[in-house]
Design a protein around this motif. Structure first.
Motif, PDB file in Angstrom:
ATOM      1  N   ARG A  52       0.835  -1.210   0.000  1.00 62.93           N
ATOM      2  CA  ARG A  52       0.000   0.000   0.000  1.00 62.93           C
ATOM      3  C   ARG A  52       0.869   1.260   0.000  1.00 62.93           C
ATOM      4  NH1 ARG A  52      -3.397  -2.934   3.950  1.00 62.93           N
ATOM      5  NH2 ARG A  52      -5.288  -3.626   2.885  1.00 62.93           N
ATOM      6  N   SER A  53       1.987   1.213   0.702  1.00 66.91           N
ATOM      7  CA  SER A  53       2.890   2.367   0.709  1.00 66.91           C
ATOM      8  C   SER A  53       3.479   2.617  -0.676  1.00 66.91           C
ATOM      9  CB  SER A  53       4.015   2.143   1.728  1.00 66.91           C
ATOM     10  OG  SER A  53       3.501   1.964   3.021  1.00 66.91           O
ATOM     11  N   LEU A  54       3.854   1.544  -1.357  1.00 66.39           N
ATOM     12  CA  LEU A  54       4.455   1.685  -2.687  1.00 66.39           C
ATOM     13  C   LEU A  54       3.447   2.139  -3.729  1.00 66.39           C
ATOM     14  CD1 LEU A  54       6.660  -1.527  -2.627  1.00 66.39           C
ATOM     15  CD2 LEU A  54       7.463   0.828  -2.496  1.00 66.39           C
ATOM     16  N   LEU A  55       2.165   2.027  -3.434  1.00 60.89           N
ATOM     17  CA  LEU A  55       1.125   2.488  -4.353  1.00 60.89           C
ATOM     18  C   LEU A  55       0.741   3.940  -4.110  1.00 60.89           C
ATOM     19  CD1 LEU A  55      -1.221  -0.643  -4.318  1.00 60.89           C
ATOM     20  CD2 LEU A  55       0.054   0.204  -6.289  1.00 60.89           C
ATOM     21  N   CYS A  56       1.367   4.581  -3.113  1.00 59.23           N
ATOM     22  CA  CYS A  56       0.975   5.941  -2.704  1.00 59.23           C
ATOM     23  C   CYS A  56       1.807   6.993  -3.425  1.00 59.23           C
ATOM     24  CB  CYS A  56       1.117   6.102  -1.196  1.00 59.23           C
ATOM     25  SG  CYS A  56      -0.079   5.151  -0.250  1.00 59.23           S
ATOM     26  N   GLY A  57       1.578   7.188  -4.714  1.00 61.48           N
ATOM     27  CA  GLY A  57       2.174   8.303  -5.437  1.00 61.48           C
ATOM     28  C   GLY A  57       3.685   8.221  -5.557  1.00 61.48           C
ATOM     29  N   THR A  58       4.273   9.385  -5.887  1.00 61.35           N
ATOM     30  CA  THR A  58       5.703   9.443  -6.158  1.00 61.35           C
ATOM     31  C   THR A  58       6.549   9.315  -4.899  1.00 61.35           C
ATOM     32  OG1 THR A  58       5.568  11.869  -6.057  1.00 61.35           O
ATOM     33  CG2 THR A  58       5.403  10.842  -8.228  1.00 61.35           C
ATOM     34  N   SER A  59       5.940   9.470  -3.733  1.00 62.07           N
ATOM     35  CA  SER A  59       6.692   9.331  -2.483  1.00 62.07           C
ATOM     36  C   SER A  59       6.584   7.922  -1.906  1.00 62.07           C
ATOM     37  CB  SER A  59       6.187  10.344  -1.450  1.00 62.07           C
ATOM     38  OG  SER A  59       4.817  10.107  -1.150  1.00 62.07           O
ATOM     39  N   GLY A  60       6.127   6.965  -2.723  1.00 60.88           N
ATOM     40  CA  GLY A  60       5.896   5.611  -2.228  1.00 60.88           C
ATOM     41  C   GLY A  60       7.131   4.924  -1.684  1.00 60.88           C
ATOM     42  N   ALA A  61       8.289   5.162  -2.298  1.00 63.54           N
ATOM     43  CA  ALA A  61       9.516   4.498  -1.840  1.00 63.54           C
ATOM     44  C   ALA A  61       9.884   4.944  -0.429  1.00 63.54           C
ATOM     45  CB  ALA A  61      10.663   4.786  -2.812  1.00 63.54           C
ATOM     46  N   LEU A  62       9.778   6.247  -0.161  1.00 61.63           N
ATOM     47  CA  LEU A  62      10.109   6.753   1.178  1.00 61.63           C
ATOM     48  C   LEU A  62       9.103   6.265   2.204  1.00 61.63           C
ATOM     49  CD1 LEU A  62      11.203  10.419   0.390  1.00 61.63           C
ATOM     50  CD2 LEU A  62      12.645   8.486   0.991  1.00 61.63           C
ATOM     51  N   ARG A  63       7.821   6.198   1.806  1.00 59.06           N
ATOM     52  CA  ARG A  63       6.813   5.694   2.741  1.00 59.06           C
ATOM     53  C   ARG A  63       7.068   4.226   3.062  1.00 59.06           C
ATOM     54  NH1 ARG A  63       0.939   8.296   1.127  1.00 59.06           N
ATOM     55  NH2 ARG A  63       1.583  10.477   1.134  1.00 59.06           N
ATOM     56  N   ALA A  64       7.419   3.449   2.048  1.00 56.69           N
ATOM     57  CA  ALA A  64       7.709   2.036   2.281  1.00 56.69           C
ATOM     58  C   ALA A  64       8.927   1.869   3.179  1.00 56.69           C
ATOM     59  CB  ALA A  64       7.924   1.320   0.947  1.00 56.69           C
ATOM     60  N   LEU A  65       9.934   2.722   2.988  1.00 56.03           N
ATOM     61  CA  LEU A  65      11.119   2.654   3.841  1.00 56.03           C
ATOM     62  C   LEU A  65      10.759   2.971   5.292  1.00 56.03           C
ATOM     63  CD1 LEU A  65      14.206   2.298   3.919  1.00 56.03           C
ATOM     64  CD2 LEU A  65      14.411   4.765   3.545  1.00 56.03           C
ATOM     65  N   ASP A  66       9.881   3.941   5.493  1.00 59.92           N
ATOM     66  CA  ASP A  66       9.441   4.283   6.841  1.00 59.92           C
ATOM     67  C   ASP A  66       8.676   3.122   7.465  1.00 59.92           C
ATOM     68  OD1 ASP A  66       8.910   6.289   8.999  1.00 59.92           O
ATOM     69  OD2 ASP A  66       6.846   5.976   8.365  1.00 59.92           O
ATOM     70  N   VAL A  67       7.788   2.483   6.683  1.00 57.38           N
ATOM     71  CA  VAL A  67       7.045   1.327   7.186  1.00 57.38           C
ATOM     72  C   VAL A  67       7.998   0.188   7.540  1.00 57.38           C
ATOM     73  CG1 VAL A  67       5.415  -0.488   6.515  1.00 57.38           C
ATOM     74  CG2 VAL A  67       4.901   1.895   5.986  1.00 57.38           C
ATOM     75  N   PHE A  68       8.980  -0.053   6.684  1.00 61.81           N
ATOM     76  CA  PHE A  68       9.939  -1.136   6.922  1.00 61.81           C
ATOM     77  C   PHE A  68      10.730  -0.902   8.204  1.00 61.81           C
ATOM     78  CE2 PHE A  68      14.327  -2.761   5.988  1.00 61.81           C
ATOM     79  CZ  PHE A  68      14.030  -4.103   6.208  1.00 61.81           C
ATOM     80  N   HIS A  69      11.178   0.330   8.424  1.00 62.81           N
ATOM     81  CA  HIS A  69      11.941   0.623   9.637  1.00 62.81           C
ATOM     82  C   HIS A  69      11.087   0.451  10.884  1.00 62.81           C
ATOM     83  CE1 HIS A  69      15.074   3.214   7.287  1.00 62.81           C
ATOM     84  NE2 HIS A  69      15.360   1.937   7.270  1.00 62.81           N
ATOM     85  N   ARG A  70       9.824   0.841  10.810  1.00 64.88           N
ATOM     86  CA  ARG A  70       8.949   0.674  11.967  1.00 64.88           C
ATOM     87  C   ARG A  70       8.673  -0.806  12.242  1.00 64.88           C
ATOM     88  NH1 ARG A  70       4.578   5.667  11.803  1.00 64.88           N
ATOM     89  NH2 ARG A  70       6.096   7.316  11.374  1.00 64.88           N
ATOM     90  N   GLN A  71       8.499  -1.574  11.197  1.00 62.95           N
ATOM     91  CA  GLN A  71       8.296  -3.006  11.386  1.00 62.95           C
ATOM     92  C   GLN A  71       9.541  -3.661  11.970  1.00 62.95           C
ATOM     93  OE1 GLN A  71       7.139  -4.278   7.452  1.00 62.95           O
ATOM     94  NE2 GLN A  71       4.965  -3.883   7.813  1.00 62.95           N
ATOM     95  N   GLN A  72      10.710  -3.178  11.572  1.00 65.66           N
ATOM     96  CA  GLN A  72      11.943  -3.720  12.133  1.00 65.66           C
ATOM     97  C   GLN A  72      12.083  -3.400  13.614  1.00 65.66           C
ATOM     98  OE1 GLN A  72      15.201  -2.339   9.581  1.00 65.66           O
ATOM     99  NE2 GLN A  72      15.631  -4.486   9.119  1.00 65.66           N
ATOM    100  N   ARG A  73      11.616  -2.209  14.003  1.00 66.13           N
ATOM    101  CA  ARG A  73      11.701  -1.860  15.419  1.00 66.13           C
ATOM    102  C   ARG A  73      10.797  -2.753  16.265  1.00 66.13           C
ATOM    103  NH1 ARG A  73      12.148   3.615  13.401  1.00 66.13           N
ATOM    104  NH2 ARG A  73       9.891   3.928  13.587  1.00 66.13           N
ATOM    105  N   VAL A  74       9.655  -3.130  15.695  1.00 62.32           N
ATOM    106  CA  VAL A  74       8.744  -4.015  16.418  1.00 62.32           C
ATOM    107  C   VAL A  74       9.258  -5.450  16.413  1.00 62.32           C
ATOM    108  CG1 VAL A  74       6.395  -4.957  16.464  1.00 62.32           C
ATOM    109  CG2 VAL A  74       6.763  -2.544  15.946  1.00 62.32           C
ATOM    110  N   ASN A  75       9.777  -5.870  15.247  1.00 62.54           N
ATOM    111  CA  ASN A  75      10.261  -7.242  15.102  1.00 62.54           C
ATOM    112  C   ASN A  75      11.634  -7.222  14.429  1.00 62.54           C
ATOM    113  OD1 ASN A  75      10.622  -9.978  14.780  1.00 62.54           O
ATOM    114  ND2 ASN A  75       9.129 -10.189  13.122  1.00 62.54           N
TER     115      ASN A  75
END
Length: 490
Positions: A15-38
């Motif tokens: 879903r982050s990668l589908l969010c416009g031209t800023s999708g890569a940065l949003r996906a990176l933010d999601v990935f980092h947050r998921q890493q902090r949890v797990n």
């Protein structure tokens, strides 16, 4: 449709990668947050799903079925964001997984030039091929032609004069033999010659308003050539000045913003980065009073850059920008408001739940317009965890028809109920149900509970719900009783 192929964590990345031209940065933010949890989280399941073969239906009956990797069926913007994201995190990914993804993308029957370039860039970064060129032969030819056009231009005006459309030549260059229209532009007794295909542009430029420092504008006829005092030759100064005048003002996202916001964009970014008194800052700029049509531009100008706001800062911004506009809705939300709300809710779901969704639910006069907007956020912006958070918020308020609509939307999204949470929800059904004996909306919600969540119903729940259904007076009463009768508690 393709998002359902992925597991829960991977869906957030998709879903982050589908969010416009800023999708890569949003996906990176999601990935980092998921890493902090797990910390043991891996992207391998995500990559493997993208590489799975998918059968595609033919567009016409005479065409056979084809099999393509799933990643090739996504839009070009998704592939662009995906490759940008993979490039940012490729150092922590297994090389075979990255190479397999790149091989799948090379099978794309509808390749995009940007995707091809990014594939080659990743191949170079991962050592798959030895320094593959990032451009096509056609691109190389066009760059060579463009470079030849730049010959003869000064250091300050070369690219700007070349790319602005009409080519401006000085008096010494006009003798080269190129076709020149004898159109002259007069200003304060001096003449400058334009190319033949620039007649209309030259005429329009006289009426064009140009931005100058301090936010003021003036006509081209009134523009004063300050370059004359710099010591350069007069003909070069005239050519460069006209080249700058013929260029339109940049059409960026800030152009549609109110003037008091536009001139403060840099200060806004600095203040937000420094976590200053955001509430005072939002009040000074009158964020709650901004017109709705300016909200998407404001969000893209301030919130989209790589600024990772804290919870309190994001909540304050969301509350200041959106809450009053959502509470005052008397008809369906405009496209501009929906765009702003969904972009902020996707980027900052928890602050959006507490600063926007919660206060709207608590509003006694909440209507269908607010419920419709919240349902769109639940369906498109929130994952299972935050949908359950919204449901828990309804436990603290008195239900109405609009709140029932929101609860039904949460149930339709099939969040992962825990046994404790379902027990709390069933208690709310029993305590608030008596006021909805004639409500069809409440009856439909109950039917959803009994059909989609029957495995959560215990013997105690079934006995309590039986009494609740006895007082129901809608046409769905028999269907509700039949659904409850079919449930066999474990």
């Amino acid at each position: 449709m393709f998002v359902s192929r992925f597991d829960g964590q991977s869906k957030l990345l998709v879903r982050s990668l589908l969010c416009g031209t800023s999708g890569a940065l949003r996906a990176l933010d999601v990935f980092h947050r998921q890493q902090r949890v797990n910390p043991d989280m891996s992207l391998c399941p995500f990559m493997e799903t993208l590489c799975q073969d998918e059968v595609t239906c033919p567009q016409t009956e005479d065409q056979p079925l084809t099999v393509e990797p799933l990643v090739c069926l996504f839009p070009a913007l998704f592939k662009h964001n995906l490759l940008s994201f993979v490039y940012l995190v490729h150092s922590v990914l297994p090389r075979p997984a990255v190479r397999r993804l790149l091989e799948c993308l090379t099978q794309d029957p509808r390749p995009s030039p940007w995707v091809i370039a990014l594939v080659r860039q990743l191949e170079r970064a991962t050592g798959t091929h030895d320094d593959p060129p990032l451009y096509t032969p056609l691109c190389s030819q066009r760059l060579e032609e463009l470079s030849q056009r730049l010959v003869g231009f000064g250091e300050t005006g070369g690219w700007a004069a070349c790319l602005s459309g009409p080519t401006v030549e000085s008096d010494s260059q006009n003798a080269s033999g190129s076709s020149v229209l004898r159109t002259q532009w007069k200003r304060k007794g001096r003449f400058v010659t334009l190319d033949s295909d620039c007649e209309e542009t030259g005429q329009r430029s006289k009426r064009m308003k140009m931005d100058v420092s301090g936010g003021e504008c003036c006509d081209v006829d009134e523009w004063s050539t300050k370059e004359e005092t710099s010591g350069r030759s007069e003909s070069a100064a005239r050519a460069e000045t006209l080249g700058e005048e013929l260029q339109p003002a940049p059409d960026g996202p800030c152009d549609a913003l109110p003037e008091h916001i536009k001139v403060s964009v840099l200060q806004i970014k600095e203040l937000l980065e420094n976590q200053t008194e955001v509430e005072v800052f939002c009040s000074m700029l009158s964020f709650p009073d901004l017109p709705e049509q300016t909200l998407p531009n404001l969000c893209s100008s301030i919130l989209t850059p790589a600024l990772d706001f804290s919870y309190s800062t994001a909540a304050t911004l969301i509350r200041s920008l959106l809450l009053q506009k959502v509470l005052s809705l008397s008809e369906p939300a405009s496209r501009c408001l929906v765009t702003a709300v969904t972009s902020l809710c996707s980027r900052y779901p928890r602050p959006a739940c507490h600063a926007l969704i919660g206060p709207v639910l608590e509003e006694k006069n909440m209507g269908n317009s607010q419920a419709e907007l919240l349902n769109r956020l639940i369906e498109g912006c929130l994952d299972s965890h935050y949908r359950l958070l919204v449901l828990q918020m309804t436990f603290k308020i008195s239900w109405g028809e609009a709140v029932l609509s929101v609860i039904h939307s949460v149930l339709d999204s099939k969040p992962d109920f825990s046994e404790e949470l379902f027990t709390q929800f069933s208690e709310q059904l029993l305590s608030q149900g008596p006021q909805f004996t004639k409500s069809v909306k409440f009856a439909k919600m109950m039917l959803t509970v009994l059909t989609k969540y029957n495995r959560h119903v215990t013997a105690a729940h079934k006995h309590s719900l039986q009494g609740c259904l006895m007082v129901n007076e809608t046409f769905l009463k028999k269907s509700l009783q039949a659904a409850l009768k079919r449930i066999t508690p474990a």
